[in-house]
Design a protein around this motif. Sequence first.
Motif: not given
Lengths: 101, 185, 495, 637
Positions: B157-158, B160-163
């Motif tokens: 669930t990436s 890196e995509a979570v801010q």
Amino acid sequence: MTILQVAAAGALILLGIGLYGLLALRNLIKVVIALQIMVKGVVLALVAAGSLSGQINLGQSLAVTLIVADTVVAVVGLALAVQVRRRFGSLDVRELSTLRG
Amino acid sequence: MLQVSLLIAAVFCAIQAIRAPRLLVAAIWLAGVSALVAVLLYLLGAHEVAVIELSVGAGLVTVLFVFAISLAGEETTRLPAIIPRPLAIGLVAASVLLLAWMLAPTDNPPAADDESSFTVVVWQERGADALAQIVLIFAGVLGVLGILAEERPVEKTSAEAVQPGDELPEQVGFEVESSLERERV
Amino acid sequence: MNAAVPVSLIIVPLAASPLPYLVGRWSRLIPLSPRMVALTALAVVWAVFALMMRDYVAPVTLQFEVVAFQVDGLSLLLAALVLALGTLAVIYSGPYMAGQTGEEKYYALLLALTGAMIGLACAADLFNLWVWFEAMVICTYLLVAFYRRRPTSLEAGVKYLVQSAVGSALVVLGIALVLAQTGTLDLAAIRQAAGDATLMPAAGALFLIGFGVKLAIVPLHTWLPDAYAESPSGISAVLSGVVTKAGLVALLRVAAALAGITLSWGMLLMAFGTLNIFVGNLLALRQTQIKRLLAYSSMSQIGYMLLGLGIGIYTGESSGIQGGLFHALNHGLMKGLAFFAVGAVLYALGRLSGGEHTLGIGDLRGTARRYPLIGLALTLALLSLGGVPPLAGFMSKWQIFVAGVGTGTGWIDALVIFAALNSVLSLAYYLPVINALFQDASSTAGQPARRLPVAIVLPVVLLAAAMLVVGLWPGALTWLTQPATSALMAAFGGL
Amino acid sequence: MFNLVPLVIAFPVAGVLLNLAFGMRIREPITGIIASVMSGLAFAVSVLQLLALISQPEGAIVSLGEWIQVGSLSISWSFRVDTLSATMMLVVTGVGTLIHIYSIGYMHGDARFTRFFVYLNLFLAAMLLLVSADNFLLLFVGWEGVGLCSYLLIGFWFDKPGGEGWRNSSAARKAFLANRVGDAGLLLAMFAMFWAFGSLNFADVFGQAEETLAVGTPLATLIALLLLLGVTGKSAQIPLFVWLPDAMAGPTPASALIHAATMVTAGVYLIARTGVLFALSPVAQGMVVLVGTCTALLAASIAVGQNDIKRVLAYSTISQLGFMVAAVGMGAYTAGLFHLVTHAFFKALLFMAAGSVIHGVAHGFGHVERGEAFDPQDMRVMGGLRSKMPVTFWTYIAGALALAGLPPLAGFFSKDEILLAAFEHYPLAYVALTAAAFLTAFYIARQMLMVFFGKGRTQAAAHAVESGRFMLIPLIILAGLSVIGGALNLPGVHTLGGWLEHTTHEAEAGAFNAGVAGVSTALALLGFGLAYLLYGRRPVGERDPLEGALFNALRNKWWVDELYDQIAVRPYNSLSRLAAGFDRAAIDGAGLRLARLMTWLGETARIAQTGQLNWNVAGIVGGLLIVLIIVVLGRGA
């Protein structure tokens, strides 16, 4: 009847059958089939129009683009149908009417 | 005469494709429509499109339908139409007849064909269409991938995509649901 | 102007659109976030756009073999709106879509959508216009049905797909008629040739219906509430703010090409506009879900645009056209803002993890207290939509009304009065929402209030500020509406 | 000096921004003080305008630049300073500042203290924009702005428990919708003016109207009647007055500022401003007089039967607004505006004093009992507050006497000018207005007697305490103004008349008529006496003596009661009831019926949204068919 008249008549009849299918059919995959029939009519019309204006290759060019676009739509539609079958357990369009009003 | 009988045959196939209770049969009738339309196109002088229609319309699309039907399952029950049939027929017939009536005056003979070649028209003169077509295909491919995608495993669930400043959304529910999903399919 | 500039405006987003997808697929190899890639690409597009605005003096026609492109005021207007809302949607979606499967496809499609719409804005060839239109539509299929595990989302996607497909088939049939009649596809050439056409009225009807599906003209609107309500909020904003406008621009372009025929475009647009205003309001009146309500309100706002444009085209006065285009821009701002703000509430309630859920009006209670900025922004957006002065929405409606009254024609006056009364009626559904925003009792007691990330607040604040500025100083957008108006006037031959 | 006029709006806006920006961080009284200071600065600017006007009475137009430029329509941010707008500015900022100060005390401890002041400042800004605008669109912006603030302030306590919050917010909605109906009238009037004159600037419109339209032209009548519709909404006249009594749900300072002193007078201002247009249409002028007179009488009769302290004042406000509207309808602009000014003084005073009473009684209630339902606004729970709240009492007396029109208080002079104008031109209206004046004296005396005299009827009243300094000082100032306000336009001197003449061009300054003044004074005294007979001599219980009179006092030898009952009470009661019933059935009913129709249509439209794909496509095909038919017909034609 000339071939052009046949093509024009065919275009309209196929369009009509496709539209009728969209009104009458409840199975989602058959709805996609009806869409296909409709577009076949339009392809005929495009080519006939090209032929009528003396630019058959222009007509052909447009028709190719239309066929490609329509195929893409059909593929996406079928993919949606497959998902609908998974989530709803049915392809019946009537089941797909929770959003209303 | 040949043309008219071809047309009648195409229309018959189309009606059958609408009427056929089994999806697979309907798809095959559709392929028939496609093939007959391809012949009509050929007679119109559109040789290249006829070939493409035959291969894509009658070939590829039919394969796709068969594939989709096998995934979605066959449903043969005849469902009664929602819209009263006279209304549906009336609406469609009225529109088509009106269109036909408006088209009627056109019986001028076809102009002489131009000298251009099909490939030149497609790839050069209308190159801009081809560009847009690429976008269209790209979007379609992504669309199908996206619609049919299975859930990815939890660890992907990436992060890196979570801010920053944002909580991780719950993923537990996902996993359970999607495994149920696989069982059902 | 250097031809490379407008071309790259289209090419850059399209060429960049696979990048977010690839970056997302190969996240192990390339440590970049798809969103950042998309933002970078958009930044480049912005730079190109700025360059173009700097050099723009008069409409430019570019010929690629037989296919013509035209950069005129209308293209610039749509491109500006697309870029603005597209960029904000990408910024906004960062936290909003975080962790959703298919995030990389989302950004790739959003980028492709941007490119396709700019292409549409510049197309000056009938068939080419349709291809861009179709590309735009296909880009949105997945975006609408993005939460594919939610049955309702799929349902919305199916309806959207089928109705769009019917519309676009009708458009192509229209193109075939035009080609048969005139032998050309170039819009300018069609306009020259359309004099005593017999097939043209039928083609015009087909275009009106075909593009009208995307415009949500009244009997064709049925897909709209489902699609707007079920797609992720960023996409709702883009759909409502830009995609409908793209449909409008496409319709205007072909209408202008067919302006010479007997079909009275002005009257048709006015009639459908008034119908849309009324039916949209009626349908919105009894909605309990906020996104659905906003969707129906979009219908009625589209009606105002059509009314303004219709008045302008009918009378040949620029003020109606300018009012309609101004309202289109404003609606982009207002509705984008409204959807972003509602999405922020959804986000704050933590309802996104399993895909977006519906948000009732009651769920908004307590918003103004916990998130004053969001509450205020949404209030402003709704009041502006309801036409309360001196907000942006009032300014453009006002221009439309003034244009209508200025014609001095009795029945147009009646239409304008009807539209003005509808503007009053619309408050009957906006006010309860505002009321709920400012109520204290929170319906979600026990839910921890989530902090809103900057990426979500920023677009809301920017749009709200833009809306306020436009309200106080409507001249702020004249640089966009003025050239677009003259482009349309020229296209309609200064009727 | 005139160039400073934008500041009058800028200061309240600055107050809004300051409190929005820092309201979270700074504590309670500070935000209120900031707002009050901003309001005070606006007042100072208004005074500067006044000084400038004295030397240059024709005023000036101050323009800040273009706002909208569409086709032939050009609208700029321009403000008009003349004697009329300066008068309004002084009233709005002067009374407004006092109410700001009062609110610091009144809203003490409220959870949304800061927000209240933000709304108040916002209201001031909008109201000042309304009165200083130099074109109709700018005026309309202010017009809408005050409506919005009114909505926000009426529904300010939307979260009170036990259904009260819901009632408050419904009252707010009702007010907003009634106002919007009026606004639609104003909007249409603006369209008509733009259509007729091609401009919305005051100077252009009035100049062209005088040149191009003859007296009695249908167009002039249409415009004037549409304007009148706008006035009935904002100034709570028949038929749109129903929102104002409900608007009392808002905090009392808001009622004092918006629903008594300033916003509701915007309609009077509008008629005075557009006097040129009304002068062109005798029909419309007659309508204005009719509406104003009927409202004055009807509302005064209803006020007689109310038990809620604020509702009495609300109906009283409607009635007094009727006086003003009737006056400006007669062309007696000076009289109307004079009454507007004095009314702002004494009605703001009465409202704030009532707020002080409510505060005191609620405080007393907090002292003694808890649990049971208690309404601190019900006059039946009060009584004997004279000794508990002396300052409030004496200021209240000043306001009440001014309202009743007893000489030499402010209300006497202004009301008499209106009556005089009516006496000279509209005899029927004179009779009706005089009757209303009599009723006014009666109901306000009834209120005073029930609230302040006798013994406390509940423990709460017995334990009531006087309010704090922030609340009392504005009361004292306003009481002073209510007493001496008549000096503004004393008979024979006509300061205000001469001042306004520069703007309204009203030629005639009414002479003092001792007969008219004598009759109204006598009737006011009679009203007081009657009220004393009914309410002052005995303690008032649960039953109102008017009702009691119906049953007990009829066969009593006390023939006054009997007579009063026969000729007055029963007709009054039934008239009040009729009025209330009419209000409910016809006005609310019509609105309700329209709303029901819309709802029903909406529901029907929703049925068409079946959500079924087949029907959706049928919609497309149907649309195609319709357009094709249109095209075919169009081609045939």
